[in-house]
Design a protein around this motif. Structure first.
Motif, short mmCIF file in Angstrom:
data_model
loop_
_atom_site.label_atom_id
_atom_site.label_comp_id
_atom_site.label_asym_id
_atom_site.label_seq_id
_atom_site.Cartn_x
_atom_site.Cartn_y
_atom_site.Cartn_z
N GLU A 16 77.87 52.58 31.94
CA GLU A 16 77.46 53.27 33.17
C GLU A 16 76.15 52.68 33.69
O GLU A 16 75.99 52.50 34.91
CB GLU A 16 77.31 54.76 32.91
N GLU A 40 68.73 54.48 45.28
CA GLU A 40 68.47 53.04 45.24
C GLU A 40 66.99 52.74 45.50
O GLU A 40 66.40 51.90 44.81
CB GLU A 40 69.35 52.32 46.28
N LEU A 73 66.78 55.21 36.30
CA LEU A 73 68.16 55.70 36.43
C LEU A 73 68.39 56.87 35.48
O LEU A 73 68.94 57.91 35.88
CB LEU A 73 69.16 54.57 36.14
N SER A 121 69.24 60.92 36.35
CA SER A 121 70.63 61.26 36.02
C SER A 121 70.68 62.63 35.36
O SER A 121 69.92 62.89 34.42
CB SER A 121 71.23 60.22 35.08
N GLU A 126 75.84 50.86 37.31
CA GLU A 126 74.90 51.40 38.30
C GLU A 126 73.87 50.36 38.76
O GLU A 126 73.56 50.28 39.94
CB GLU A 126 74.15 52.61 37.74
#
Length: 167
Positions: free
Chosen positions: A45, A8, A33, A37, A49
């Protein structure tokens, strides 16, 4: 710090930095992100997220694809589209630098060339405008040339030297 907290914080920080680089926060967060990943992600997704809408996700993914930073992947037997980003940090930086040059620096160079070629009517104001815009044009050309030469070489001695100097 847990994985969730670190993730985060990274995505949030990358999003804030993106605004300094001229892209919107959601676009930078999507790229962040995808960057961390291990697998390509679907629109759903990404939405889940980042807690952003489908429209926001789709629009920003499209922009990232236009920038050459994100790629669409198709998986055999699946109708969903998956998205991934460049994982090599130096290649990612080169791609961003090239795109920023194309979108930002080159149009400024073109505009400065047009302005500095204004007809000289002999007034002090016109002479100063021509002089200063030519100087800016030359500086922008030089800076863009250096940028292009640096990003066109994959980990050459120049980029290695610059990276060493920055450490």
């Amino acid at each position: 710090m847990t994985y969730a907290e670190a993730k985060e914080t990274f995505i949030s920080t990358w999003g804030s930095l993106g605004t300094l680089w001229g892209i919107n926060k959601a676009m930078a967060q999507i790229q962040a992100l995808l960057f961390i990943s291990p697998n390509a992600l679907t629109t759903e997704e990404i939405m889940q997220e980042l807690q952003i809408s489908r429209g926001n996700t789709s629009m920003n993914v499209r922009q990232l694809i236009d920038w050459g930073i994100v790629k669409k992947e198709l998986k055999a037997g699946e109708r969903k589209e998956y998205y991934s980003t460049e994982k090599d940090v130096q290649e990612l930086a080169r791609t961003i630098a090239k795109e920023r040059s194309r979108r930002e620096i080159k149009p400024v160079i073109k505009t400065l060339a047009e302005i500095s070629s204004v007809k000289d009517d002999g007034t002090a104001h016109t002479k100063e405008l021509i002089k200063q815009t030519k100087a800016l044009h030359d500086l922008a050309l030089t800076a863009n040339s250096i940028l292009e030469k640096t990003v066109d070489h994959k980990q050459n001695w120049i980029s290695k030297s610059i990276l060493r100097l920055m450490k």
